[in-house]
Enzyme design. Sequence first.
Site, PDB file in Angstrom:
ATOM      1  N   LYS A 161       0.798  -1.239   0.000  1.00 53.87           N
ATOM      2  CA  LYS A 161       0.000   0.000   0.000  1.00 53.87           C
ATOM      3  C   LYS A 161       0.823   1.278   0.000  1.00 53.87           C
ATOM      4  O   LYS A 161       0.358   2.305   0.461  1.00 53.87           O
ATOM      5  CB  LYS A 161      -1.000  -0.015   1.163  1.00 53.87           C
TER       6      LYS A 161
ATOM      7  N   ASP B 267      -9.100  -4.443  -2.602  1.00 54.22           N
ATOM      8  CA  ASP B 267      -8.700  -3.536  -1.525  1.00 54.22           C
ATOM      9  C   ASP B 267      -8.337  -2.191  -2.161  1.00 54.22           C
ATOM     10  O   ASP B 267      -7.345  -2.076  -2.893  1.00 54.22           O
ATOM     11  CB  ASP B 267      -7.497  -4.137  -0.779  1.00 54.22           C
TER      12      ASP B 267
ATOM     13  N   HIS C 253     -13.506  17.464 -20.334  1.00 52.33           N
ATOM     14  CA  HIS C 253     -13.939  17.575 -18.939  1.00 52.33           C
ATOM     15  C   HIS C 253     -14.943  18.710 -18.753  1.00 52.33           C
ATOM     16  O   HIS C 253     -15.783  18.648 -17.866  1.00 52.33           O
ATOM     17  CB  HIS C 253     -12.720  17.708 -18.018  1.00 52.33           C
TER      18      HIS C 253
HETATM   19  C1  LIG Z   1     -14.245  12.389 -23.681  1.00 55.63           C
HETATM   20  C2  LIG Z   1     -13.634  11.771 -24.924  1.00 55.63           C
HETATM   21  C3  LIG Z   1     -13.804  10.237 -24.841  1.00 55.63           C
HETATM   22  C4  LIG Z   1     -14.379  12.281 -26.145  1.00 55.63           C
HETATM   23  O1  LIG Z   1     -13.739  11.775 -27.305  1.00 55.63           O
HETATM   24  P1  LIG Z   1     -14.165  12.125 -28.774  1.00 55.63           P
HETATM   25  O2  LIG Z   1     -13.236  11.371 -29.653  1.00 55.63           O
HETATM   26  O3  LIG Z   1     -14.254  13.596 -28.948  1.00 55.63           O
HETATM   27  O4  LIG Z   1     -15.644  11.549 -28.787  1.00 55.63           O
HETATM   28  P2  LIG Z   1     -16.562  10.935 -29.906  1.00 55.63           P
HETATM   29  O5  LIG Z   1     -17.925  11.501 -29.670  1.00 55.63           O
HETATM   30  O6  LIG Z   1     -15.958  11.077 -31.264  1.00 55.63           O
HETATM   31  O7  LIG Z   1     -16.571   9.371 -29.554  1.00 55.63           O
HETATM   32  C5  LIG Z   1     -15.405   8.567 -29.624  1.00 55.63           C
HETATM   33  C6  LIG Z   1     -15.558   7.377 -28.696  1.00 55.63           C
HETATM   34  O8  LIG Z   1     -15.545   7.822 -27.327  1.00 55.63           O
HETATM   35  C7  LIG Z   1     -16.507   7.066 -26.558  1.00 55.63           C
HETATM   36  N1  LIG Z   1     -17.463   8.031 -25.958  1.00 55.63           N
HETATM   37  C8  LIG Z   1     -17.570   9.342 -26.250  1.00 55.63           C
HETATM   38  N2  LIG Z   1     -18.482   9.933 -25.464  1.00 55.63           N
HETATM   39  C9  LIG Z   1     -18.971   8.987 -24.672  1.00 55.63           C
HETATM   40  C10 LIG Z   1     -19.932   8.981 -23.629  1.00 55.63           C
HETATM   41  N3  LIG Z   1     -20.596  10.100 -23.246  1.00 55.63           N
HETATM   42  N4  LIG Z   1     -20.176   7.827 -23.001  1.00 55.63           N
HETATM   43  C11 LIG Z   1     -19.527   6.691 -23.347  1.00 55.63           C
HETATM   44  N5  LIG Z   1     -18.594   6.630 -24.334  1.00 55.63           N
HETATM   45  C12 LIG Z   1     -18.318   7.768 -24.970  1.00 55.63           C
HETATM   46  C13 LIG Z   1     -17.129   6.063 -27.493  1.00 55.63           C
HETATM   47  O9  LIG Z   1     -16.433   4.819 -27.349  1.00 55.63           O
HETATM   48  C14 LIG Z   1     -16.863   6.648 -28.873  1.00 55.63           C
HETATM   49  O10 LIG Z   1     -16.604   5.696 -29.881  1.00 55.63           O
HETATM   50  P3  LIG Z   1     -17.718   4.680 -30.454  1.00 55.63           P
HETATM   51  O11 LIG Z   1     -17.886   3.624 -29.408  1.00 55.63           O
HETATM   52  O12 LIG Z   1     -18.964   5.502 -30.652  1.00 55.63           O
HETATM   53  O13 LIG Z   1     -17.079   4.161 -31.699  1.00 55.63           O
HETATM   54  C15 LIG Z   1     -12.128  12.119 -25.096  1.00 55.63           C
HETATM   55  O14 LIG Z   1     -11.958  13.507 -25.249  1.00 55.63           O
HETATM   56  C16 LIG Z   1     -11.254  11.653 -23.946  1.00 55.63           C
HETATM   57  O15 LIG Z   1     -11.025  10.465 -23.759  1.00 55.63           O
HETATM   58  N6  LIG Z   1     -10.679  12.597 -23.198  1.00 55.63           N
HETATM   59  C17 LIG Z   1      -9.778  12.245 -22.099  1.00 55.63           C
HETATM   60  C18 LIG Z   1     -10.522  12.223 -20.811  1.00 55.63           C
HETATM   61  C19 LIG Z   1      -9.770  11.390 -19.792  1.00 55.63           C
HETATM   62  O16 LIG Z   1      -9.084  10.417 -20.080  1.00 55.63           O
HETATM   63  N7  LIG Z   1      -9.942  11.747 -18.533  1.00 55.63           N
HETATM   64  C20 LIG Z   1      -9.298  10.932 -17.486  1.00 55.63           C
HETATM   65  C21 LIG Z   1      -9.204  11.640 -16.282  1.00 55.63           C
HETATM   66  S1  LIG Z   1      -7.932  12.871 -16.349  1.00 55.63           S
HETATM   67  C22 LIG Z   1      -7.192  12.657 -14.795  1.00 55.63           C
HETATM   68  O17 LIG Z   1      -7.883  12.331 -13.847  1.00 55.63           O
HETATM   69  C23 LIG Z   1      -5.735  12.528 -14.681  1.00 55.63           C
HETATM   70  C24 LIG Z   1      -4.777  13.619 -15.162  1.00 55.63           C
HETATM   71  C25 LIG Z   1      -5.192  14.149 -16.535  1.00 55.63           C
HETATM   72  O18 LIG Z   1      -4.680  14.701 -14.242  1.00 55.63           O
HETATM   73  C26 LIG Z   1      -3.458  12.835 -15.187  1.00 55.63           C
HETATM   74  C27 LIG Z   1      -2.329  13.564 -15.875  1.00 55.63           C
HETATM   75  O19 LIG Z   1      -1.643  14.372 -15.229  1.00 55.63           O
HETATM   76  O20 LIG Z   1      -2.139  13.248 -17.062  1.00 55.63           O
HETATM   77  N1  LIG Z   2      -3.415  -8.888   7.142  1.00 57.18           N
HETATM   78  C1  LIG Z   2      -2.876  -7.852   6.560  1.00 57.18           C
HETATM   79  O1  LIG Z   2      -1.789  -7.389   6.917  1.00 57.18           O
HETATM   80  C2  LIG Z   2      -3.579  -7.205   5.435  1.00 57.18           C
HETATM   81  C3  LIG Z   2      -4.838  -7.601   5.102  1.00 57.18           C
HETATM   82  N2  LIG Z   2      -5.475  -7.028   4.042  1.00 57.18           N
HETATM   83  C4  LIG Z   2      -6.812  -7.537   3.773  1.00 57.18           C
HETATM   84  O2  LIG Z   2      -6.646  -8.904   3.487  1.00 57.18           O
HETATM   85  C5  LIG Z   2      -7.779  -9.358   2.764  1.00 57.18           C
HETATM   86  C6  LIG Z   2      -7.266 -10.243   1.671  1.00 57.18           C
HETATM   87  O3  LIG Z   2      -6.524 -11.270   2.257  1.00 57.18           O
HETATM   88  P1  LIG Z   2      -6.614 -12.707   1.620  1.00 57.18           P
HETATM   89  O4  LIG Z   2      -5.639 -13.551   2.357  1.00 57.18           O
HETATM   90  O5  LIG Z   2      -6.506 -12.623   0.153  1.00 57.18           O
HETATM   91  O6  LIG Z   2      -8.133 -13.089   1.826  1.00 57.18           O
HETATM   92  P2  LIG Z   2      -8.948 -13.817   2.977  1.00 57.18           P
HETATM   93  O7  LIG Z   2      -8.409 -13.513   4.323  1.00 57.18           O
HETATM   94  O8  LIG Z   2     -10.357 -13.510   2.645  1.00 57.18           O
HETATM   95  O9  LIG Z   2      -8.600 -15.346   2.715  1.00 57.18           O
HETATM   96  C7  LIG Z   2      -8.839 -15.948   1.528  1.00 57.18           C
HETATM   97  C8  LIG Z   2      -8.791 -17.452   1.749  1.00 57.18           C
HETATM   98  O10 LIG Z   2      -9.566 -18.073   0.743  1.00 57.18           O
HETATM   99  C9  LIG Z   2      -9.167 -19.396   0.662  1.00 57.18           C
HETATM  100  N3  LIG Z   2      -9.285 -19.808  -0.737  1.00 57.18           N
HETATM  101  C10 LIG Z   2     -10.346 -20.498  -1.259  1.00 57.18           C
HETATM  102  N4  LIG Z   2     -10.174 -20.682  -2.565  1.00 57.18           N
HETATM  103  C11 LIG Z   2      -9.001 -20.122  -2.907  1.00 57.18           C
HETATM  104  C12 LIG Z   2      -8.285 -20.009  -4.127  1.00 57.18           C
HETATM  105  N5  LIG Z   2      -8.761 -20.512  -5.270  1.00 57.18           N
HETATM  106  N6  LIG Z   2      -7.113 -19.351  -4.127  1.00 57.18           N
HETATM  107  C13 LIG Z   2      -6.617 -18.837  -2.995  1.00 57.18           C
HETATM  108  N7  LIG Z   2      -7.239 -18.931  -1.804  1.00 57.18           N
HETATM  109  C14 LIG Z   2      -8.437 -19.576  -1.745  1.00 57.18           C
HETATM  110  C15 LIG Z   2      -7.745 -19.489   1.179  1.00 57.18           C
HETATM  111  O11 LIG Z   2      -7.756 -20.398   2.262  1.00 57.18           O
HETATM  112  P3  LIG Z   2      -6.441 -21.243   2.677  1.00 57.18           P
HETATM  113  O12 LIG Z   2      -5.421 -20.252   3.120  1.00 57.18           O
HETATM  114  O13 LIG Z   2      -6.926 -22.087   3.780  1.00 57.18           O
HETATM  115  O14 LIG Z   2      -5.982 -22.003   1.485  1.00 57.18           O
HETATM  116  C16 LIG Z   2      -7.430 -18.055   1.578  1.00 57.18           C
HETATM  117  O15 LIG Z   2      -6.643 -17.977   2.729  1.00 57.18           O
HETATM  118  C17 LIG Z   2      -8.478  -8.139   2.239  1.00 57.18           C
HETATM  119  O16 LIG Z   2      -9.677  -7.960   2.970  1.00 57.18           O
HETATM  120  C18 LIG Z   2      -7.504  -7.037   2.525  1.00 57.18           C
HETATM  121  O17 LIG Z   2      -8.152  -5.838   2.696  1.00 57.18           O
HETATM  122  C19 LIG Z   2      -4.867  -6.089   3.266  1.00 57.18           C
HETATM  123  C20 LIG Z   2      -3.585  -5.686   3.530  1.00 57.18           C
HETATM  124  C21 LIG Z   2      -2.878  -6.149   4.692  1.00 57.18           C
END
Ligand SMILES: CC(C)(COP(=O)([O-])OP(=O)([O-])OC[C@H]1O[C@@H](n2cnc3c(N)ncnc32)[C@H](O)[C@@H]1OP(=O)([O-])[O-])[C@@H](O)C(=O)NCCC(=O)NCCSC(=O)C[C@@](C)(O)CC(=O)[O-]
Ligand SMILES: NC(=O)C1=CN([C@@H]2O[C@H](COP(=O)(O)OP(=O)(O)OC[C@H]3O[C@@H](n4cnc5c(N)ncnc54)[C@H](OP(=O)(O)O)[C@@H]3O)[C@@H](O)[C@H]2O)C=CC1
Length: 400
Positions: A229, A304, A394
Amino acid sequence: MNSKEIIDKLLNGEMKLYQVDKYVSPKEATDIRREFIEKTASCELPHMANYSLDMEKASARNIENPIGTIQLPVGVAGPLKINGDYCKREVYVPLATSEGALVASINRGASTITASGGVNAHVISDIMTRAPVIKTSSATDALKIKQWFIDNFQELKEIAESTTSHGKLLKIDPILIVGTYVYPRFVYFTGDSMGMNMVTIASEKILDKLAEETTGRHIALSGNVCVDKKPAAINMIEGRGKSIVADILIPEEIVNKKLKTTAEAIEEVNVAKNLIGSAAAGSMAYNAHYANMVAAIFLATGQDAAHAVEGSLGITTAENRNGDLYFSVNLPDVPVATVGGGTSLETAHEGLDILGVAGSNKAREFGEIVAATVLAGELSLVGALAAGHLARAHQELGRG
Ligand SMILES: CC(C)(COP(=O)([O-])OP(=O)([O-])OC[C@H]1O[C@@H](n2cnc3c(N)ncnc32)[C@H](O)[C@@H]1OP(=O)([O-])[O-])[C@@H](O)C(=O)NCCC(=O)NCCSC(=O)C[C@@](C)(O)CC(=O)[O-]
Ligand SMILES: NC(=O)C1=CN([C@@H]2O[C@H](COP(=O)(O)OP(=O)(O)OC[C@H]3O[C@@H](n4cnc5c(N)ncnc54)[C@H](OP(=O)(O)O)[C@@H]3O)[C@@H](O)[C@H]2O)C=CC1
């Protein structure tokens, strides 16, 4: 005791919030605690009160002192075509977020990918780690403890694995020494669980053996070399959770049509922003926004949420290949589960059901889906930056 009497006791300090469960059912205890909070905070919580989740099950293993649930909108992106080693199909990806434009962006990336024939995805490592810290009296003693771990690996493996039917201790590596402190990084395979509870329980058994046989004193079961984490170089290099690579070659006409830009412009943005900009800032994440996709899928599927920090690590590459675009995302540290933890909470299970990955033998397939979704969102955002569309998007979708 009836609920009024319990609330009176809570209000006058005669009862603690977690003691309410001793007198009433988990559901009633939840209602009483919420009513107590409404009174003490002078507010009303009708939406937290409104849920279908089984609070008895949740309060047995997922939450303490529950007062209700929160709700987040869930959108879907897709179809997203994945050509993975485990996932070979189209999926619709559930995404829980409150950031307008994010699902649209991932959807655009999915549309681009699917039109291009699909994204390749490979899980290249699959581990979970726990690294305690052990105190010795000198660096010489610390080296002896390190050797003890190396010499006794087989026995320690049996001890660790006696606590779990699914977990396997793969290695103890690295074993770091800092003065008198020793940090053995226990590396496990944890099946389809994320594994942190599993490896913590198993590692404690190893430390019991250490206490019996050596003078080393374990100070803490987690010594921060795990690294759980927190963003960390050791996780980037050695991997943690699923380490996944996904890549795609997108034909020029699809780059132009779907992303409204060119491979050349995307390559330029990627180098200037994700590589040089990240280096200049001392960032550990050489990407634009892996955390956005990782967090939204994690929330929708009961992972988680704190592990979004780890999922944010990784490097994006982009190459202009004669007008076509080669694009890859590299995620060294994605802790995911399809069993255990929060995955059995009702809405989380439904999220995994949408993807077809609930239950055993699905975790690597799920990891590939996460990486494919990360590529979709990363591609769309880098494309929008290259086209100069970020602010407009946005403005339109995040401030409606
Ligand atoms: C917004 C778009 C998608 C427009 O994009 P566009 O190309 O202008 O839109 P469009 O109308 O031509 O449509 C293109 C495709 O976009 C999808 N689409 C379009 N509109 C919708 C809608 N309403 N609902 C669902 N899907 C939509 C859809 O898939 C569509 O294709 P199709 O499927 O039709 O062939 C584009 O401008 C874009 O992706 N912008 C980027 C936005 C983004 O990624 N934001 C992320 C968060 S930013 C952030 O949190 C982190 C940051 C930025 O700070 C990190 C950093 O520092 O870099
Ligand atoms: N303890 C800590 O320090 C921390 C805990 N967490 C928390 O831990 C949790 C996740 O721990 P995790 O151990 O994954 O989950 P669980 O504690 O929910 O245990 C999962 C159990 O599922 C059993 N199991 C059944 N089927 C399967 C399979 N196909 N593959 C693997 N295991 C299976 C295993 O039993 P068996 O072992 O008997 O085989 C396993 O121990 C989350 O809630 C998370 O938030 C997160 C960070 C730190």
